[in-house]
Design a protein around this motif. Structure first.
Motif, PDB file in Angstrom:
ATOM      1  N   ARG A   1       3.889  -7.015  -0.871  1.00 10.24           N
ATOM      2  CA  ARG A   1       4.543  -8.109  -1.607  1.00 10.24           C
ATOM      3  C   ARG A   1       6.053  -8.116  -1.413  1.00 10.24           C
ATOM      4  O   ARG A   1       6.656  -9.176  -1.229  1.00 10.24           O
ATOM      5  CB  ARG A   1       4.197  -8.020  -3.101  1.00 10.24           C
ATOM      6  N   VAL A   2       6.702  -6.940  -1.480  1.00 10.62           N
ATOM      7  CA  VAL A   2       8.169  -6.915  -1.431  1.00 10.62           C
ATOM      8  C   VAL A   2       8.720  -6.224  -0.184  1.00 10.62           C
ATOM      9  O   VAL A   2       9.926  -6.291   0.076  1.00 10.62           O
ATOM     10  CB  VAL A   2       8.750  -6.225  -2.694  1.00 10.62           C
ATOM     11  N   GLY A   3       7.856  -5.547   0.573  1.00 10.80           N
ATOM     12  CA  GLY A   3       8.333  -4.804   1.726  1.00 10.80           C
ATOM     13  C   GLY A   3       8.673  -3.369   1.362  1.00 10.80           C
ATOM     14  O   GLY A   3       8.525  -2.947   0.207  1.00 10.80           O
ATOM     15  N   THR A   4       9.151  -2.617   2.331  1.00 10.09           N
ATOM     16  CA  THR A   4       9.447  -1.202   2.104  1.00 10.09           C
ATOM     17  C   THR A   4      10.922  -0.874   2.311  1.00 10.09           C
ATOM     18  O   THR A   4      11.298   0.298   2.324  1.00 10.09           O
ATOM     19  CB  THR A   4       8.593  -0.316   3.033  1.00 10.09           C
ATOM     20  N   ARG A   5      11.763  -1.893   2.472  1.00 10.09           N
ATOM     21  CA  ARG A   5      13.196  -1.632   2.602  1.00 10.09           C
ATOM     22  C   ARG A   5      13.744  -1.077   1.281  1.00 10.09           C
ATOM     23  O   ARG A   5      13.291  -1.445   0.202  1.00 10.09           O
ATOM     24  CB  ARG A   5      13.941  -2.910   2.973  1.00 10.09           C
TER      25      ARG A   5
END
Length: 261
Positions: free
Chosen positions: A194-198
């Motif tokens: 959903r939000v990414g892993t950054r």
């Protein structure tokens, strides 16, 4: 009157204790496993009696089966109407239909739909907002989160509970992810998708007020980053996080320890 109070009223009208009712039900049904605790759960609407027991309840309580069935139908209709009203301003028509169907299923004690496929963040938000209005549904979700038959059912239940904004329920959801490897894997994957892993995206999730589960997952994933920005964000979150289990997880993450080991 809903079905739980109706059972209680009829029982008291016959001067029966919960133990007496369980004994009579065991006699007429031939099943000796029925207990006072089961009767108590029915009356407090933690569990809804299934068709088998409704038939025998009608016999023992000396009422037409249709009387008990009518109360169950009225409760289901009320909940479905509440769903439609609660999500009408917030979701497209197809989403509303899906959410209504899932919630009606869950409120009736049927785990099939909730266990079929992992639900979306938006669906969980709507379902959580509706579930907190109906105590039996929350009890049912907590039970499925702990001992649901499949990981998908358990993670869906955890996702709904984690979005309730209730601190005790949120703590249960975080503890479930810590304890249940499959639930943890599925929830972490959902947040990452959903939000990414950054680092920046995960820092944003640390303060997500609508999902205690996402905050817990963000803390776990930031611990694995091992950079100054992640550590600074965890230190800030430690001062504001309200959920006990997530506070513990953040503390371990700050120390560089894996909270899941």
């Amino acid at each position: 009157m809903s079905v739980g109070p109706l059972i209680q009223e009829l029982r008291l009208g016959l001067h029966l204790s919960q133990t007496d009712l369980a004994h009579h039900l065991a006699t007429v049904s031939g099943r000796k496993t029925i207990t006072r605790e089961t009767v108590s759960k029915w009356e407090n609407e933690k569990v809804t009696p299934g068709p088998f027991w409704r038939r025998h309840l009608a016999t023992v309580l000396q009422v037409p089966l249709s009387s008990l069935e009518a109360e169950l139908v009225k409760r289901r209709t009320f909940l479905v109407d509440a769903v439609a009203l609660g999500i009408a301003p917030l979701a497209p028509a197809q989403d509303k239909a899906d959410i209504t169907e899932i919630f009606a299923s869950v409120s009736g004690g049927d785990a099939e739909l909730l266990g079929a496929v992992q639900t979306t963040y938006r669906t969980d938000l709507h379902l959580s907002g509706l579930a907190v209005r109906d105590r039996p549904t929350i009890y049912r979700l907590v039970k499925w989160m702990h001992d649901g038959a499949t990981p998908v059912l358990r993670v869906n239940a955890a996702g709904i509970i984690a979005k309730s904004r209730d601190l005790e329920l949120s703590d249960m959801a975080a503890a479930a992810m810590l304890r249940d490897v499959e639930v943890r894997r599925l929830y972490l994957s959902a947040v990452a998708a959903r939000v990414g892993t950054r680092t920046e995206a995960l820092i944003g999730e640390l303060s997500n007020p609508r999902d205690a589960g996402a905050r817990w997952c963000a803390a776990v994933m930031l611990q694995r980053k091992s950079d100054e920005a992640a550590r600074a964000a965890l230190l800030r979150a430690l001062r504001t996080e309200p959920v006990r289990e997530t506070i513990r997880t953040i503390g371990l993450a700050i120390q560089g320890e894996d909270p899941c080991t």
